[in-house]
Design a protein around this motif. Structure first.
Motif, PDB file in Angstrom:
ATOM      1  N   LYS A 291       3.519   6.597   3.585  1.00 30.12           N
ATOM      2  CA  LYS A 291       3.979   7.025   4.910  1.00 30.12           C
ATOM      3  C   LYS A 291       4.986   5.970   5.374  1.00 30.12           C
ATOM      4  N   VAL A 292       6.071   6.410   5.975  1.00 26.39           N
ATOM      5  CA  VAL A 292       7.117   5.488   6.440  1.00 26.39           C
ATOM      6  C   VAL A 292       7.218   5.576   7.959  1.00 26.39           C
ATOM      7  N   GLY A 293       7.299   4.427   8.599  1.00 21.71           N
ATOM      8  CA  GLY A 293       7.447   4.393  10.060  1.00 21.71           C
ATOM      9  C   GLY A 293       8.505   3.396  10.476  1.00 21.71           C
ATOM     10  N   ILE A 294       9.156   3.673  11.593  1.00 25.06           N
ATOM     11  CA  ILE A 294      10.134   2.733  12.147  1.00 25.06           C
ATOM     12  C   ILE A 294       9.852   2.541  13.630  1.00 25.06           C
ATOM     13  N   ALA A 295      10.357   1.443  14.185  1.00 29.40           N
ATOM     14  CA  ALA A 295      10.295   1.207  15.628  1.00 29.40           C
ATOM     15  C   ALA A 295      11.614   0.575  16.056  1.00 29.40           C
ATOM     16  N   ILE A 296      12.214   1.135  17.089  1.00 27.32           N
ATOM     17  CA  ILE A 296      13.494   0.627  17.599  1.00 27.32           C
ATOM     18  C   ILE A 296      13.225  -0.129  18.897  1.00 27.32           C
TER      19      ILE A 296
END
Length: 380
Positions: A291-296
């Motif tokens: 699973k891939v996640g990002i946070a800006i």
């Protein structure tokens, strides 16, 4: 070009003791490879980051510096608004300084007497005109100096951010005066960091970066180029000062992150309202479901958004791309966190906290943290 000595002697003794030593210098190039022509009657802007060479160029046009090489031709009487108030005597009154400064600018006494009331009224200094200049605020001194200089009707006026000290209403008066002079066919060369003023008043703009001319174009195009220069610098600075950390089991790894524009080409500067993408390159032993996640984050640490791939199937070794049809971020520099997780257990396999920086430019100013791209309509 300037020669900057490596040794600096502050006393005569130091200079005498070191007179036998061979002096070494570093050559600093402030302005290079600039080729342009400013036409009669133009309101011509010059923009660039601090240290790019704008003021040096203006001082060469004014005759304060002589070019090391090349040719510079000025046709017409020139009035530099570079250091307003040069020649002012703080022990003299405002009235006496009007005559002193006017004379330095080439005005005759009779001409100064005829324009005296006009100068005082424009500077809004009637009550204080007989007080000593040393009792004036910096803003009052600038108003008086500008009012005197603008009356020395020259063919060409060089303006170097000198109006920054004045208040908004006085700046407006000054620009109205410039517009009137432009209608008379006078030429104004205007150096400023205020891009709104550049767009509003200039006919053409030169953009200077690292001592060189990189564009000679219309004001709106110049604004976009200037904003991109600032964004590139902000991104570099963010990368330099970024406080990042990395953790995870390590069975899958992030090997690269790219920001993509509308054409899916890698770029470090995105545009608000345009298509944007974030491409995450991974690798791993075997083919592990991830699973891939990002946070800006904004530069002041506000978490703006944190999407992840959810239940969609991805595997280590693949490149995962997150696409947004219209970038909702306002102009600024942002930090990005990227994480890879085990699809079954949510265990962190590789997690880089605020490890990447990118910038967003915009043609418009927006309030708030994000931009909602919608439309307004009447109902019924």
């Amino acid at each position: 070009k300037f020669r900057v000595p490596h040794e600096k002697y502050s006393t005569l003794k130091q200079r005498a003791l070191n007179s036998f030593r061979r002096k070494s210098f570093t050559t600093f190039t402030s302005v290079e490879d600039i080729n342009l022509e400013i036409r009669k009657g133009e309101f011509f802007g010059i923009v660039g980051r601090n240290g790019s060479g704008k003021s040096t160029l203006l001082k060469m046009i004014a005759g304060i510096y002589m070019p090391t090489s090349g040719t510079l031709v000025v046709r017409g009487k020139l009035s530099p608004f570079i250091e307003l108030g040069v020649g002012f005597n703080p022990e003299l009154s405002g009235r006496e300084n009007i005559f002193l400064s006017g004379t330095i600018l080439g005005m005759r006494r009779k001409e100064i007497e005829q324009k005296f009331e006009e100068i005082v009224d424009f500077a809004e200094m009637k009550e204080f005109i007989d007080q000593k200049l040393k009792n004036y605020s910096s803003g009052m001194q600038v108003r008086l100096a500008f009012s005197i200089a603008i009356r020395a009707k020259s063919d060409i006026m060089l303006v170097d951010e000198v109006l920054a000290v004045g208040d908004v209403s006085f700046q407006k008066k000054c620009f109205n005066e410039f517009k009137a002079l432009k209608k008379e066919g006078r030429t104004i060369v205007f150096v400023s960091h205020d891009m709104e003023s550049i767009v509003e008043f200039c006919d053409r703009v030169a953009v200077i970066s690292d001592s060189k001319l990189i564009a000679n174009t219309d004001p709106l195009s110049a604004k976009q180029i200037y904003n991109r220069l600032n964004a590139m610098n902000d991104t570099k600075e963010a990368k330099r000062t970024i406080q990042t950390s990395r953790r995870g089991k390590g069975t899958a790894k992030i090997v690269g992150v790219e920001f993509l524009n509308e054409e899916q080409a890698p770029i470090s500067i995105l545009e608000s309202g345009k298509k944007m993408g974030i491409s995450i390159h991974t690798k791993g032993k075997g083919s592990q479901k991830i699973k891939v996640g990002i946070a800006i984050y904004s530069q002041d640490g506000i978490n703006i958004s944190g999407p992840n791939t959810g239940t969609k199937d991805f595997f280590s070794g693949e490149t995962v791309v997150f696409t947004v049809p219209r970038c909702p971020l306002k102009e600024g520099t942002y930090l990005l966190t990227v994480g890879l997780f085990d699809a079954q257990t949510d265990e962190a396999l590789d997690y880089i906290d605020k490890g990447f920086a990118f910038s967003v430019v915009s043609k418009e100013k927006h309030a708030g943290e994000i931009v909602l791209f919608g439309s307004w309509d009447k109902n019924g």
